[in-house]
Design an enzyme around this catalytic site. Structure first.
Site, PDB file in Angstrom:
ATOM      1  N   HIS A 144       1.916  11.455 -11.078  1.00  0.00           N
ATOM      2  CA  HIS A 144       3.156  10.682 -11.222  1.00  0.00           C
ATOM      3  C   HIS A 144       4.317  11.589 -11.608  1.00  0.00           C
ATOM      4  O   HIS A 144       5.441  11.413 -11.147  1.00  0.00           O
ATOM      5  CB  HIS A 144       2.993   9.607 -12.307  1.00  0.00           C
ATOM      6  CG  HIS A 144       1.959   8.569 -11.990  1.00  0.00           C
ATOM      7  ND1 HIS A 144       0.736   8.536 -12.613  1.00  0.00           N
ATOM      8  CD2 HIS A 144       1.967   7.520 -11.126  1.00  0.00           C
ATOM      9  CE1 HIS A 144       0.031   7.512 -12.157  1.00  0.00           C
ATOM     10  NE2 HIS A 144       0.761   6.878 -11.246  1.00  0.00           N
ATOM     11  N   LYS A 171       1.199  11.161  -1.525  1.00  0.00           N
ATOM     12  CA  LYS A 171       0.358  11.172  -0.320  1.00  0.00           C
ATOM     13  C   LYS A 171      -1.083  10.805  -0.640  1.00  0.00           C
ATOM     14  O   LYS A 171      -1.864  10.566   0.275  1.00  0.00           O
ATOM     15  CB  LYS A 171       0.392  12.567   0.312  1.00  0.00           C
ATOM     16  CG  LYS A 171       1.702  12.917   0.984  1.00  0.00           C
ATOM     17  CD  LYS A 171       1.554  14.237   1.737  1.00  0.00           C
ATOM     18  CE  LYS A 171       2.846  14.604   2.453  1.00  0.00           C
ATOM     19  NZ  LYS A 171       2.665  15.870   3.210  1.00  0.00           N
ATOM     20  N   GLN A 178      -0.915   3.615   2.094  1.00  0.00           N
ATOM     21  CA  GLN A 178       0.194   2.925   1.428  1.00  0.00           C
ATOM     22  C   GLN A 178       1.524   3.570   1.810  1.00  0.00           C
ATOM     23  O   GLN A 178       2.499   2.878   2.140  1.00  0.00           O
ATOM     24  CB  GLN A 178       0.003   2.978  -0.090  1.00  0.00           C
ATOM     25  CG  GLN A 178       1.209   2.522  -0.887  1.00  0.00           C
ATOM     26  CD  GLN A 178       0.953   2.553  -2.383  1.00  0.00           C
ATOM     27  OE1 GLN A 178       0.313   1.668  -2.925  1.00  0.00           O
ATOM     28  NE2 GLN A 178       1.428   3.595  -3.048  1.00  0.00           N
ATOM     29  N   SER A 183      -5.368   7.176 -11.659  1.00  0.00           N
ATOM     30  CA  SER A 183      -5.651   6.423 -12.886  1.00  0.00           C
ATOM     31  C   SER A 183      -7.099   5.967 -12.911  1.00  0.00           C
ATOM     32  O   SER A 183      -7.701   5.851 -13.981  1.00  0.00           O
ATOM     33  CB  SER A 183      -4.727   5.205 -12.970  1.00  0.00           C
ATOM     34  OG  SER A 183      -3.388   5.636 -13.054  1.00  0.00           O
ATOM     35  N   ARG A 184      -7.668   5.700 -11.750  1.00  0.00           N
ATOM     36  CA  ARG A 184      -9.041   5.185 -11.716  1.00  0.00           C
ATOM     37  C   ARG A 184     -10.078   6.258 -12.086  1.00  0.00           C
ATOM     38  O   ARG A 184     -11.229   5.915 -12.344  1.00  0.00           O
ATOM     39  CB  ARG A 184      -9.342   4.550 -10.357  1.00  0.00           C
ATOM     40  CG  ARG A 184      -8.540   3.254 -10.142  1.00  0.00           C
ATOM     41  CD  ARG A 184      -9.012   2.434  -8.958  1.00  0.00           C
ATOM     42  NE  ARG A 184      -8.363   1.120  -8.938  1.00  0.00           N
ATOM     43  CZ  ARG A 184      -7.282   0.810  -8.221  1.00  0.00           C
ATOM     44  NH1 ARG A 184      -6.715   1.720  -7.441  1.00  0.00           N
ATOM     45  NH2 ARG A 184      -6.752  -0.409  -8.271  1.00  0.00           N
TER      46      ARG A 184
END
Lengths: 277, 277
Positions: free
Chosen positions: B33, B145, B150, B183-184
């Protein structure tokens, strides 16, 4: 009045326009459109009108090809009305891949009233209006109440998708005999034109009955339909709905709208009246 | 850094922001991020980040409730990264009627790759990104990317709906062992974390083979899947696609992307590599 044909030029023009009001149209302009322009002037420094006959909102067998294109006289009217810019894109400019891949999908109301007779119509309207809003980036946009369901869909879309545009509803323009002004009135024969005000007469009679306290919507709807049918119309619907949500109205409802669509010969006419009681 | 919780306040802040770059996130921020924030600074005067865990893009049985919320440490990271404003709306603020009525409907690509395993996911992404764009009104927006499909959907949406935002793709951040930052990753046990880089190792091996001229995509895909399965992964897909369109790739294609999604225990990981040859 500047005539702008490309998305890039429209964006460039917009950047220097200050507070901007927008009137999207399909052209073939009449007094009803000019009332939208007048309202637009009251809300902004500059006014831009678009003319684009949007294939996406016409169904199979509808009048996309026959829809009247009157660019020269439209320009003269807009010039006289003090419009600052006309956005007049080609289909290639708005749909460069022919097919529109991403669509703005309205909720169930798109399948009711006019939507039940024009599958995909309101998806096409919501999508092209989104595109036009993204291109023109107006502060306010004016829409006529004559297309009441369209106005509802656009207001709901703007609210639900947080679109930064204020939607201004403008009253329906009418001929002296009550007929709502519409480009499609031009399809009527002289005989049909004489008959056409019956639609508004029925809606007005329903408004009077509702104001007098009648809440038997089904009977009122059936009587209006019967009157039109006896006069040779093919009725798509006559319905009493809640004015603010367009949901089905229950007895005792205070803010109502009566909407109707009916065909006279090959011409499909729509109209509506609001009732606050 | 200003923390903004309402749509109205966000719009007011935006009006004085000059050229604005936007980084939409679901929070639980990591170096990936922060690379988006760094890219954002390079493209604008001011940077706004949003944190919103968007229920609309999670399916039944997915990890919406478990998704990590780490607001305090996220704020510290954004502050340190020189972010000007954080948009942190409640669900009530973005979905005041709970249900989102109007949706931005992507084309068939929404049902492929990750979309085949997460029905409705890309509709939810397209819709919330449209809403956030309409609220924040940025000039540019940065997307990683790592979520290649998405990124593709958003670029295509911006183009197709004429959204006035420039989309900036940013390279995937990776741990030293190659694992794509996500995050996962926080869901992984120590043992799973040690195993997780196998996904990127397989994609890298496929890239090497493609660069060496191998065009037997099906065999490359099957080999990578088999390697993952033997190591205990449940593979959703490993696919070679055209990098620019995400359409199925034909032999001899020059710009490719290899995309994969696979589950390790309860954690679903995705990754991809681009190949230009």
């Amino acid at each position: 009045m500047e005539i702008i044909r490309s998305v890039a030029a429209m964006r460039a023009w917009r950047r220097q326009a200050g507070k901007l009001a927008f009137v999207p149209t399909m052209g073939n302009l009449h007094e009803g459109h000019l009332a939208l322009v007048e309202a637009a002037h009251q809300h902004a420094d500059k006014v831009v009108v678009s003319i684009f006959v949007n294939r996406l909102q016409f169904g199979q067998g509808e009048d996309f090809d026959a829809y009247p294109r009157t660019f020269e006289s439209d320009c003269a009217k807009l010039e006289a009305a003090g419009v600052d810019a006309l956005f007049f894109p080609t289909e290639q400019e708005l749909y460069p891949r022919v097919k529109q891949d991403f669509n703005v999908e309205p909720p169930h109301i798109q399948d009711e009233l006019c939507g039940a007779f024009r599958p995909g119509h309101f998806r096409g309207v919501a999508t092209v209006v989104s595109k036009l809003f993204n291109i023109v980036q107006p502060d306010v946009a004016c829409f006529g109440k004559k297309d009441f369901q369209q106005l509802h869909v656009i207001k709901a879309m703007v609210d639900d998708l947080n679109i930064p545009v204020e939607v201004i509803p403008v009253d329906t323009g009418r001929a002296a005999d009550g007929l709502a002004l519409s480009s499609r009135n031009g399809y009527l024969t002289a005989e049909e034109r004489a008959e056409a005000p019956r639609l508004y007469r029925n809606l007005s009679a329903m408004r009077a009955a509702l104001l007098a306290g009648d809440s038997d919507y089904a009977t009122l709807e059936a009587n209006a339909s019967a009157d039109l049918q006896q006069a040779g119309w093919v009725v798509d619907y006559v319905e009493v709905r809640q004015a603010d949500t367009l949901e089905v109205a229950h007895a005792g409802e205070k803010r109502l709208v009566v909407l109707a669509a009916a065909r006279l010969g090959r011409t499909r006419l729509i109209d509506n009246v609001e009732v606050s009681r």
